[in-house]
Design a protein around this motif. Structure first.
Motif, PDB file in Angstrom:
ATOM      1  N   LEU A   1      -4.556 -31.629  14.534  1.00  0.00           N
ATOM      2  CA  LEU A   1      -4.943 -31.566  13.126  1.00  0.00           C
ATOM      3  C   LEU A   1      -3.721 -31.570  12.217  1.00  0.00           C
ATOM      4  O   LEU A   1      -2.725 -30.890  12.494  1.00  0.00           O
ATOM      5  CB  LEU A   1      -5.746 -30.288  12.865  1.00  0.00           C
ATOM      6  N   PRO A   2      -3.775 -32.284  11.101  1.00  0.00           N
ATOM      7  CA  PRO A   2      -2.663 -32.266  10.150  1.00  0.00           C
ATOM      8  C   PRO A   2      -2.591 -30.931   9.424  1.00  0.00           C
ATOM      9  O   PRO A   2      -3.610 -30.345   9.052  1.00  0.00           O
ATOM     10  CB  PRO A   2      -3.005 -33.402   9.185  1.00  0.00           C
ATOM     11  N   ILE A   3      -1.360 -30.441   9.211  1.00  0.00           N
ATOM     12  CA  ILE A   3      -1.163 -29.178   8.505  1.00  0.00           C
ATOM     13  C   ILE A   3      -0.165 -29.312   7.353  1.00  0.00           C
ATOM     14  O   ILE A   3       0.114 -28.317   6.669  1.00  0.00           O
ATOM     15  CB  ILE A   3      -0.703 -28.048   9.448  1.00  0.00           C
ATOM     16  N   GLY A   4       0.385 -30.499   7.111  1.00  0.00           N
ATOM     17  CA  GLY A   4       1.416 -30.668   6.090  1.00  0.00           C
ATOM     18  C   GLY A   4       1.071 -31.721   5.067  1.00  0.00           C
ATOM     19  O   GLY A   4       0.023 -32.363   5.128  1.00  0.00           O
TER      20      GLY A   4
ATOM     21  N   LEU B   1       0.437 -21.554   8.447  1.00  0.00           N
ATOM     22  CA  LEU B   1      -0.465 -21.609   9.597  1.00  0.00           C
ATOM     23  C   LEU B   1      -0.497 -20.258  10.299  1.00  0.00           C
ATOM     24  O   LEU B   1      -1.580 -19.745  10.638  1.00  0.00           O
ATOM     25  CB  LEU B   1      -0.024 -22.700  10.572  1.00  0.00           C
ATOM     26  N   ALA B   2       0.665 -19.658  10.506  1.00  0.00           N
ATOM     27  CA  ALA B   2       0.721 -18.346  11.154  1.00  0.00           C
ATOM     28  C   ALA B   2      -0.047 -17.308  10.349  1.00  0.00           C
ATOM     29  O   ALA B   2      -0.785 -16.484  10.905  1.00  0.00           O
ATOM     30  CB  ALA B   2       2.177 -17.921  11.341  1.00  0.00           C
ATOM     31  N   SER B   3       0.093 -17.334   9.031  1.00  0.00           N
ATOM     32  CA  SER B   3      -0.616 -16.381   8.186  1.00  0.00           C
ATOM     33  C   SER B   3      -2.117 -16.605   8.233  1.00  0.00           C
ATOM     34  O   SER B   3      -2.904 -15.640   8.275  1.00  0.00           O
ATOM     35  CB  SER B   3      -0.120 -16.492   6.746  1.00  0.00           C
ATOM     36  N   ALA B   4      -2.534 -17.869   8.229  1.00  0.00           N
ATOM     37  CA  ALA B   4      -3.963 -18.184   8.263  1.00  0.00           C
ATOM     38  C   ALA B   4      -4.588 -17.739   9.572  1.00  0.00           C
ATOM     39  O   ALA B   4      -5.714 -17.223   9.599  1.00  0.00           O
ATOM     40  CB  ALA B   4      -4.174 -19.679   8.046  1.00  0.00           C
ATOM     41  N   LEU B   5      -3.880 -17.919  10.673  1.00  0.00           N
ATOM     42  CA  LEU B   5      -4.392 -17.467  11.963  1.00  0.00           C
ATOM     43  C   LEU B   5      -4.520 -15.948  11.996  1.00  0.00           C
ATOM     44  O   LEU B   5      -5.518 -15.408  12.480  1.00  0.00           O
ATOM     45  CB  LEU B   5      -3.476 -17.948  13.090  1.00  0.00           C
TER      46      LEU B   5
END
Length: 335
Positions: free
Chosen positions: A252-255, A307-311
């Motif tokens: 999945l794209p994250i940027g 991403l780390a914060s969202a997880l």
């Protein structure tokens, strides 16, 4: 939203559908790309954070095995949206870009800030290539020429992109397909699936070629490669779960998501990517589309941090969703 006037399509001519108005492709119930005035507003807003000239990966260049057999699934990050998938004895590349720039020009445009995670000469035999759409950071004709000469793979791409590719790379084995199509290839079935995006190679061919994601189905499990997409209220993620029943892996794209007022319809952010992983019922996810080409406003390391914060906010373990860096190799656990 369908176009209100007919435009001659230089890439594709076919019957109208729920995502093709007879002239241009569109996202059903979605939002078209911004206007030229919006692009200028963004470009002159002064919000772009400067990236370093080099952002080397902590991983050394990978030297993949020739094949990965049985129920194993190995993923190697090349950079941006280019990844090597090895499973069921097949070697599959997504959106391969080995060029120095994601641009129509060799002397200008977004330049890599890290080397490809696999040296081109170290690639294993490539059987299949998935090209999601025709933006320059995903469809690199120079790389396809090299792959045609060295590997003779089959390329699967959405409608209209074959017109671009075949003119530049004669002799390349190529199939162009619509959303919902299934292609059987050796030990795999490839499903071409809707995402919320757009297409263009220049200023006068917007939405003349289709964009898509892909599902790779093998005995080792299902893999979802979303290509490039906006979140679109999670509509397409829910559809993937309903149609395919879940995934061993989602890529999945994250940027490339800032500023949100301009990018949100076409590029999801890390928080949305985590929601997408949950909605499509993916056991594991690999984050791509970040940290290689400076395309938008956010700082270079922010996608991985967010991403780390969202997880963490969703109480999900970080090992389920990695923000992958060039050269990184991940043996995806069985489920």
């Amino acid at each position: 939203m369908a176009a209100s006037r007919k435009t001659a399509n230089r890439y594709y001519g076919g019957p109208s559908s729920d995502h093709f108005d007879g002239s241009l492709f569109f996202n059903p119930g979605g939002r078209p790309p911004g206007r030229f005035a919006d692009l200028l507003r963004w470009q002159f807003s002064g919000g772009r954070v400067k990236w370093p000239a080099a952002f080397p990966s902590p991983h050394p260049p990978a030297r993949p095995d020739s094949r990965v057999d049985g129920g194993a699934l190995r993923l190697t990050m090349v950079g941006h949206a280019s990844l090597l998938i090895q499973t069921a004895g097949l070697n599959i590349l997504t959106d391969p870009v080995w060029s120095e720039r994601a641009s129509p020009f060799a002397f200008a445009g977004p330049r890599r800030v890290n080397a490809p995670g696999i040296a081109f000469a170290d690639l294993p035999p490539i059987d299949l290539i998935l090209v999601s759409h025709n933006h320059y950071d995903h469809l690199d004709l120079a790389t396809l020429k090299r792959l045609r000469k060295s590997h003779d793979p089959l390329v699967i791409t959405p409608l209209g992109n074959d017109a671009i590719i075949s003119r530049a790379v004669p002799g390349l084995r190529l199939g162009a397909h619509d959303w919902g199509d299934r292609i059987d290839f050796d030990a795999a079935s490839i499903h071409v699936e809707p995402v919320h995006h757009w297409s263009a190679r220049g200023g006068r061919d917007r939405r003349m070629a289709l964009w898509a994601g892909f599902v790779v189905e093998t005995a080792a499990g299902k893999i979802y490669f979303a290509g490039d997409t906006g979140f679109h209220d999670g509509i397409n993620y829910r559809l993937m779960a309903q149609k395919h029943g879940g995934f061993r892996l989602a890529i999945l794209p994250i940027g490339a998501y800032e500023p949100r007022w301009f990018m949100a319809p076409q590029h999801q952010n890390p928080e949305e990517a985590v929601q997408g992983m949950k909605l499509c019922k993916a056991a594991f996810a690999a984050g791509c589309h970040w940290g290689t080409f400076h395309l938008t406003d956010e700082p270079i390391e922010e996608p991985a941090q967010k991403l780390a914060s969202a997880l963490a906010s969703e109480d999900l373990p970080p090992e389920r969703f990695r923000a992958m860096r060039p050269g990184e190799v991940w043996d995806i656990p069985a489920i």
